[in-house]
Scaffold this motif. Structure first.
Motif, PDB file in Angstrom:
ATOM      1  N   PRO A   1      -1.634  -1.454  -7.961  1.00 39.38           N
ATOM      2  CA  PRO A   1      -2.896  -2.158  -7.679  1.00 39.38           C
ATOM      3  C   PRO A   1      -2.740  -3.149  -6.528  1.00 39.38           C
ATOM      4  CG  PRO A   1      -1.793  -3.147  -9.576  1.00 39.38           C
ATOM      5  CD  PRO A   1      -0.921  -2.002  -9.123  1.00 39.38           C
ATOM      6  N   THR A   2      -3.807  -3.371  -5.758  1.00 41.17           N
ATOM      7  CA  THR A   2      -3.803  -4.397  -4.711  1.00 41.17           C
ATOM      8  C   THR A   2      -5.053  -5.265  -4.831  1.00 41.17           C
ATOM      9  OG1 THR A   2      -4.131  -4.786  -2.343  1.00 41.17           O
ATOM     10  CG2 THR A   2      -4.630  -2.577  -3.110  1.00 41.17           C
ATOM     11  N   SER A   3      -4.857  -6.583  -4.716  1.00 40.20           N
ATOM     12  CA  SER A   3      -5.997  -7.519  -4.736  1.00 40.20           C
ATOM     13  C   SER A   3      -6.603  -7.680  -3.353  1.00 40.20           C
ATOM     14  CB  SER A   3      -5.535  -8.904  -5.196  1.00 40.20           C
ATOM     15  OG  SER A   3      -5.462  -8.938  -6.593  1.00 40.20           O
ATOM     16  N   LEU A   4      -5.774  -7.484  -2.310  1.00 44.99           N
ATOM     17  CA  LEU A   4      -6.224  -7.752  -0.942  1.00 44.99           C
ATOM     18  C   LEU A   4      -6.723  -6.500  -0.247  1.00 44.99           C
ATOM     19  CD1 LEU A   4      -3.230 -10.025   0.186  1.00 44.99           C
ATOM     20  CD2 LEU A   4      -5.490 -10.787  -0.546  1.00 44.99           C
ATOM     21  N   GLY A   5      -6.625  -5.329  -0.911  1.00 43.96           N
ATOM     22  CA  GLY A   5      -6.796  -4.081  -0.188  1.00 43.96           C
ATOM     23  C   GLY A   5      -8.182  -3.470  -0.130  1.00 43.96           C
ATOM     24  N   TRP A   6      -9.166  -3.979  -0.911  1.00 49.58           N
ATOM     25  CA  TRP A   6     -10.471  -3.344  -0.918  1.00 49.58           C
ATOM     26  C   TRP A   6     -11.017  -3.266   0.508  1.00 49.58           C
ATOM     27  CZ3 TRP A   6     -15.481  -4.178   0.468  1.00 49.58           C
ATOM     28  CH2 TRP A   6     -16.423  -3.333  -0.118  1.00 49.58           C
ATOM     29  N   PRO A   7     -11.592  -2.142   0.987  1.00 45.09           N
ATOM     30  CA  PRO A   7     -11.934  -0.903   0.278  1.00 45.09           C
ATOM     31  C   PRO A   7     -10.903   0.216   0.411  1.00 45.09           C
ATOM     32  CG  PRO A   7     -12.904  -0.858   2.443  1.00 45.09           C
ATOM     33  CD  PRO A   7     -12.061  -2.106   2.373  1.00 45.09           C
ATOM     34  N   HIS A   8      -9.681  -0.079   0.833  1.00 41.49           N
ATOM     35  CA  HIS A   8      -8.733   1.006   1.083  1.00 41.49           C
ATOM     36  C   HIS A   8      -8.138   1.561  -0.217  1.00 41.49           C
ATOM     37  CE1 HIS A   8      -9.077  -0.319   5.175  1.00 41.49           C
ATOM     38  NE2 HIS A   8      -8.483  -1.462   4.948  1.00 41.49           N
ATOM     39  N   LEU A   9      -8.263   2.867  -0.395  1.00 41.25           N
ATOM     40  CA  LEU A   9      -7.568   3.545  -1.494  1.00 41.25           C
ATOM     41  C   LEU A   9      -6.556   4.440  -0.796  1.00 41.25           C
ATOM     42  CD1 LEU A   9      -7.297   4.586  -4.491  1.00 41.25           C
ATOM     43  CD2 LEU A   9      -8.971   6.320  -3.872  1.00 41.25           C
ATOM     44  N   ALA A  10      -5.280   4.087  -0.875  1.00 36.49           N
ATOM     45  CA  ALA A  10      -4.283   4.823  -0.098  1.00 36.49           C
ATOM     46  C   ALA A  10      -3.473   5.744  -1.001  1.00 36.49           C
ATOM     47  CB  ALA A  10      -3.359   3.835   0.610  1.00 36.49           C
ATOM     48  N   VAL A  11      -3.036   6.858  -0.432  1.00 34.11           N
ATOM     49  CA  VAL A  11      -2.178   7.785  -1.178  1.00 34.11           C
ATOM     50  C   VAL A  11      -0.903   7.983  -0.385  1.00 34.11           C
ATOM     51  CG1 VAL A  11      -2.081  10.000  -2.372  1.00 34.11           C
ATOM     52  CG2 VAL A  11      -4.290   9.101  -1.629  1.00 34.11           C
ATOM     53  N   LEU A  12       0.225   7.636  -0.987  1.00 31.28           N
ATOM     54  CA  LEU A  12       1.485   7.943  -0.332  1.00 31.28           C
ATOM     55  C   LEU A  12       1.815   9.388  -0.726  1.00 31.28           C
ATOM     56  CD1 LEU A  12       4.673   5.705  -0.274  1.00 31.28           C
ATOM     57  CD2 LEU A  12       4.783   8.171  -0.463  1.00 31.28           C
ATOM     58  N   HIS A  13       1.840  10.287   0.272  1.00 32.37           N
ATOM     59  CA  HIS A  13       2.162  11.688  -0.050  1.00 32.37           C
ATOM     60  C   HIS A  13       3.211  12.237   0.915  1.00 32.37           C
ATOM     61  CE1 HIS A  13      -1.351  11.731   2.657  1.00 32.37           C
ATOM     62  NE2 HIS A  13      -0.961  12.914   3.087  1.00 32.37           N
ATOM     63  N   ARG A  14       4.158  11.363   1.304  1.00 33.52           N
ATOM     64  CA  ARG A  14       5.224  11.764   2.223  1.00 33.52           C
ATOM     65  C   ARG A  14       6.147  12.786   1.546  1.00 33.52           C
ATOM     66  NH1 ARG A  14       7.471   9.788   6.771  1.00 33.52           N
ATOM     67  NH2 ARG A  14       6.042   8.029   6.817  1.00 33.52           N
ATOM     68  N   TYR A  15       6.569  13.771   2.321  1.00 38.46           N
ATOM     69  CA  TYR A  15       7.421  14.844   1.798  1.00 38.46           C
ATOM     70  C   TYR A  15       8.689  14.251   1.156  1.00 38.46           C
ATOM     71  CZ  TYR A  15      10.362  18.966   1.552  1.00 38.46           C
ATOM     72  OH  TYR A  15      11.175  19.971   1.098  1.00 38.46           O
ATOM     73  N   GLY A  16       8.979  14.689  -0.074  1.00 44.65           N
ATOM     74  CA  GLY A  16      10.205  14.266  -0.741  1.00 44.65           C
ATOM     75  C   GLY A  16      10.136  12.891  -1.396  1.00 44.65           C
ATOM     76  N   TRP A  17       9.027  12.159  -1.194  1.00 38.64           N
ATOM     77  CA  TRP A  17       8.881  10.848  -1.820  1.00 38.64           C
ATOM     78  C   TRP A  17       8.025  10.976  -3.084  1.00 38.64           C
ATOM     79  CZ3 TRP A  17       8.873   5.775   1.350  1.00 38.64           C
ATOM     80  CH2 TRP A  17       9.808   5.845   2.397  1.00 38.64           C
ATOM     81  N   GLN A  18       8.142   9.991  -3.954  1.00 40.03           N
ATOM     82  CA  GLN A  18       7.317   9.954  -5.164  1.00 40.03           C
ATOM     83  C   GLN A  18       5.871   9.644  -4.772  1.00 40.03           C
ATOM     84  OE1 GLN A  18       7.598   7.672  -9.492  1.00 40.03           O
ATOM     85  NE2 GLN A  18       8.711   6.804  -7.803  1.00 40.03           N
TER      86      GLN A  18
END
Length: 373
Positions: A251-268
Motif C-alpha cells: 500500500p502507498t499513502s502518497l501514491g494516489w492515483p497511481h496503481l503500479a504493477v511490478l512485472h519484471r521478468y524473474g521478479w516477484q
C-alpha cells in the motif's frame, strides 16, 4: 472495443493463500515521496506537504535530487522494491528503510543496472534478454535512448554502466540523506495508516478470499479464478507469473492515483496500490472512459450537448433545432446514454433528456487518472 484496451496480467496458477502478503514498504514509499516532489501536478492532494518539504530542502540535496529524478519521475523504478528481485521470489519488504537498503545491496549489478535503466524503455521488461553490462549492442542502445532523454540521463547512464558499485553507493547515500531531511518524519505519520490498511486487507483475504480482497484494493483489479489470472486495467501491456513464488501487495499513502504493477521478468509480482484516495467514487474503467470521450467527440453530439447542458429537451425539440429526423436524434441520444452522459426522465407523455454535467466535469480528471494509473 475490447481489444483496444490494454492490461497487465498476472498468472497465479498454483498460488496458495499463504503466499499472498500485504506489507508496507518504507523504500517504496520514499520512492513515491520523491515522485510527488518532482511531479506535484499528479498529486493535487499533497500540494501542502510538497511545498513544506521543498521550502526546507538543503540546496545541495535538491541538486542531487535532480541528478537522478528520472528514476521516480516518469516511471517508478523497481529499485524502490528490491525485495521483489531477491532469488526465491518470496522475500518481504523490510520493516525499516535501513533493512530495505540492505535488500537493495543484495541485488546483483545486472539487476541494479537493468532496473536503473528502465527509464530508457530499451530493455526487455517482461522477457529475458541480454543485459547492458555484458552486451555491447544493448549498452549502445541504452545510451542512445538515454541521450534522447537529455544530458543528465546520459551522464548518469554512462557512469552507471562504467562503475555500478559507485552509483549504488551514491544512491544509497542519497536515500539516507532524504530520510534524514524529510522522509523519516513523514513515515512516522504515514506508517499507521498503511499498517491499518494492511490489517484490513489481510483480514479480507483470510475471511473472504482473494477476489474480495483485490476488489477492495482497486476497482481496476479483477480475478478470474478459473483461469488463475489477475487482470489490471491499465494503459500498458504485460504479463508475469507468480511461478513458485508469492504475490505481494504494497500500500502507498502518497501514491494516489497511481496503481503500479511490478512485472519484471524473474521478479516477484507486486501490486503497488494507493490507500485513502481523495476521490471515493470508483474510477471508470478505461473502456467506459474511451466510450465517453468517443461519444462526446462527434460534432452533432457536441452541438446537442450545448442544449442538453442548459436544460432538458425532448427528442422532437432536438430534432427541430438541429434540422434532423427524430430517429437520427434518437440514435445520437442512445450513444450518449450508453456512455452514461445523459439522464432521462418522464413528464406526462414526454420523455426529457438532459446532460449529466457532473459526469462530464469529471472527465478531465478521470482521463488523467486513467493514463497515470
Amino acid at each position: 472495443m475490447h481489444h483496444e484496451v490494454m492490461s497487465v496480467h498476472i498468472d497465479i496458477a498454483g498460488l496458495r493463500r499463504e503466499q499472498v502478503a500485504v506489507v508496507p514498504s518504507p523504500l517504496a514509499e520514499l520512492g513515491m515521496a520523491l515522485h510527488a516532489l518532482s511531479e506535484p501536478g499528479h498529486h493535487p492532494g499533497l500540494q501542502g506537504w510538497v511545498t513544506g518539504v521543498t521550502a526546507r530542502l538543503d540546496p545541495h540535496l535538491a541538486d542531487r535530487m535532480c541528478e537522478a529524478d528520472f528514476l521516480w519521475r516518469t516511471t517508478f523504478s523497481d529499485l524502490f522494491m528490491p525485495f521483489a528481485g531477491i532469488p526465491g521470489r518470496s522475500t518481504l519488504p523490510g520493516a525499516t528503510l535501513a533493512d530495505e537498503l540492505d535488500l537493495l545491496d543484495k541485488l546483483t549489478d545486472e539487476q541494479f543496472v537493468d532496473a536503473a535503466l528502465e527509464f530508457t524503455c530499451s530493455l526487455p521488461y517482461c522477457s529475458h534478454g541480454p543485459d547492458a553490462l555484458s552486451d555491447a549492442e544493448v549498452r549502445r542502445r541504452a545510451l542512445d535512448l538515454a541521450a534522447a532523454r537529455g544530458p543528465r540521463q546520459l551522464r548518469f547512464s554512462e557512469r552507471l554502466l562504467a562503475d555500478p558499485p559507485r552509483i549504488r553507493a551514491w544512491l544509497r547515500q542519497f536515500l539516507q540523506d532524504c530520510d534524514a531531511a524529510f522522509f523519516a518524519e513523514a513515515w512516522s505519520r504515514l506508517r499507521h495508516q498503511l499498517a491499518a490498511d494492511t490489517r484490513h486487507k489481510t483480514d479480507l483475504l483470510r475471511h473472504k478470499g482473494l477476489a474480495e480482497m483485490l476488489a477492495a484494493v482497486s476497482p481496476a483489479l479483477t480475478l478470474d479464478e478459473a483461469a488463475a489470472d489477475i487482470t489490471v486495467d491499465k494503459l500498458g501491456e504485460g504479463r508475469t507469473t507468480t511461478g513458485d513464488g508469492g504475490l505481494l501487495l504494497v500500500p502507498t499513502s502518497l501514491g494516489w492515483p497511481h496503481l503500479a504493477v511490478l512485472h519484471r521478468y524473474g521478479w516477484q509480482p507486486v501490486l503497488h496500490y494507493p490507500v485513502g484516495s481523495p476521490e471515493l467514487a470508483a474510477p471508470p474503467t478505461l473502456e467506459q472512459l474511451a466510450l465517453r470521450m468517443t461519444a462526446l467527440s462527434h460534432p452533432v453530439r457536441m452541438r446537442m450537448c450545448r442544449h442538453l447542458a442548459r436544460s432538458a429537451y425532448t427528442t422532437g425539440e432536438l430534432a427541430q433545432v438541429h434540422g434532423m429526423t427524430a430517429p437520427e436524434i434518437s440514435r445520437h441520444l442512445a450513444v450518449l446514454k450508453k456512455a452514461g452522459l445523459i439522464t432521462t426522465r418522464r413528464r406526462g407523455r414526454y420523455v426529457l433528456h438532459q446532460l449529466d454535467v457532473t459526469v462530464v466535469a469529471r472527465l478531465g480528471s478521470e482521463f488523467l487518472e486513467g493514463i497515470l494509473r
